[in-house]
Design a protein around this motif. Structure first.
Motif, PDB file in Angstrom:
ATOM      1  N   ASP A   1       0.822  -1.209   0.000  1.00 30.50           N
ATOM      2  CA  ASP A   1       0.000   0.000   0.000  1.00 30.50           C
ATOM      3  C   ASP A   1       0.857   1.261   0.000  1.00 30.50           C
ATOM      4  N   ARG A   2       2.028   1.155   0.580  1.00 26.21           N
ATOM      5  CA  ARG A   2       2.876   2.342   0.686  1.00 26.21           C
ATOM      6  C   ARG A   2       3.828   2.493  -0.500  1.00 26.21           C
ATOM      7  N   TYR A   3       4.441   1.388  -0.954  1.00 27.72           N
ATOM      8  CA  TYR A   3       5.478   1.480  -1.971  1.00 27.72           C
ATOM      9  C   TYR A   3       5.063   0.946  -3.340  1.00 27.72           C
ATOM     10  N   GLY A   4       3.900   0.329  -3.430  1.00 27.87           N
ATOM     11  CA  GLY A   4       3.431  -0.156  -4.726  1.00 27.87           C
ATOM     12  C   GLY A   4       3.431  -1.662  -4.823  1.00 27.87           C
ATOM     13  N   ARG A   5       2.502  -2.183  -5.642  1.00 33.11           N
ATOM     14  CA  ARG A   5       2.365  -3.633  -5.796  1.00 33.11           C
ATOM     15  C   ARG A   5       3.549  -4.237  -6.534  1.00 33.11           C
ATOM     16  N   TRP A   6       4.023  -3.553  -7.554  1.00 34.14           N
ATOM     17  CA  TRP A   6       5.084  -4.102  -8.402  1.00 34.14           C
ATOM     18  C   TRP A   6       6.350  -4.366  -7.595  1.00 34.14           C
ATOM     19  N   LYS A   7       6.738  -3.406  -6.774  1.00 31.99           N
ATOM     20  CA  LYS A   7       7.970  -3.561  -6.005  1.00 31.99           C
ATOM     21  C   LYS A   7       7.871  -4.712  -5.010  1.00 31.99           C
TER      22      LYS A   7
END
Length: 259
Positions: free
Chosen positions: A79-85
């Protein structure tokens, strides 16, 4: 103006979604192989390390304990840094600790490393569920959502088939190494998976969200909707205590029991 959901529905179902389905479905193969691996390795480590019944059972328990704990942690990070990462991190993590498991010198190390594998595998769901929603928005009757279960079954059958050949010949350590190959190969195709457009707009990165939508439209051979990408004001994010609020508690408990 148009929203992300409106753009996805306008673009419709096409080549991009088929590619996304195959890649994300393949994560189910890798996940099933890692989870089901314990079933075909347990009889061998029982003999090698003279384990009792509870010690064999603890291996499976710790795999799912790692899955449970890290699914919460990785969900918050996604939720904070993105799904892809987080999805990429989870594959690197699971593959790394899976390979280390094949060199485990003792039972304690084996249990610890498999728990870490379970933690890594839990991150696969962060990206897979997001992309299921992307596919679902394109067609309510999309058969691909039902066919997605085939990948898990294929992974389960594959690891059992490999075990019948590998275990009696070169041993369970090589089985673990071979089982980690699908996860390693999937890392190589991550450049074809875009970051969630919905995540980008939620963080104010409208440009990146628009670029993702344009890429999808281009692959599908259709035009983007006219106007500018706009999203309504973001309501506050959900919190854990919302799940046990009197309004949702009954539904929450039912879902937990079913799972």
């Amino acid at each position: 103006t148009f929203t992300v959901e409106e753009a996805v529905e306008t673009i419709g179902f096409g080549r991009f979604h088929i590619m996304l389905f195959l890649i994300m479905g393949s994560t189910g193969v890798a996940e099933a192989m890692e989870i089901m691996l314990i079933a075909v390795v347990s009889p061998l480590i029982r003999c090698e390390w003279q384990l009792q019944d509870w010690q064999v059972a603890l291996v499976t328990t710790m795999v799912f304990f790692g899955y449970m704990v890290f699914s919460i942690v990785l969900g918050l990070l996604a939720d904070r840094y993105g799904r892809w990462k987080i999805l990429l991190l989870s594959f690197l993590w699971a593959a790394y600790f899976s390979l280390l498991t094949s060199f485990a010198p003792s039972y304690i190390w084996f249990v610890f490393l498999r728990a870490m594998v379970g933690g890594g595998v839990s991150g696969h769901a962060q990206g897979r569920e997001e992309n299921k929603q992307i596919i679902a928005m394109c067609s309510c009757s999309n058969p691909f959502l039902s066919l997605g279960k085939v990948f898990w079954l294929a992974g389960s059958l594959l690891i059992i088939g490999l075990a019948s050949v590998v275990n009696p010949t070169i041993g369970w350590r090589w089985l673990i190494r071979i089982a980690s190959i699908p996860g390693i190969l999937l890392i190589l195709v991550f450049k074809f998976i875009p970051e969630s457009a919905r995540f980008n707009v939620s963080t104010g990165n409208t440009g990146a969200a628009l670029a993702t939508l344009q890429r999808i439209a281009s692959m599908n051979g259709v035009a983007m909707p006219e106007g500018q990408l706009r999203e309504p004001a973001k309501e506050r994010r959900g919190r854990f205590k919302d799940l046990i609020h009197s309004k949702y508690l009954r539904t929450t408990l039912q879902i937990w029991i079913i799972w």
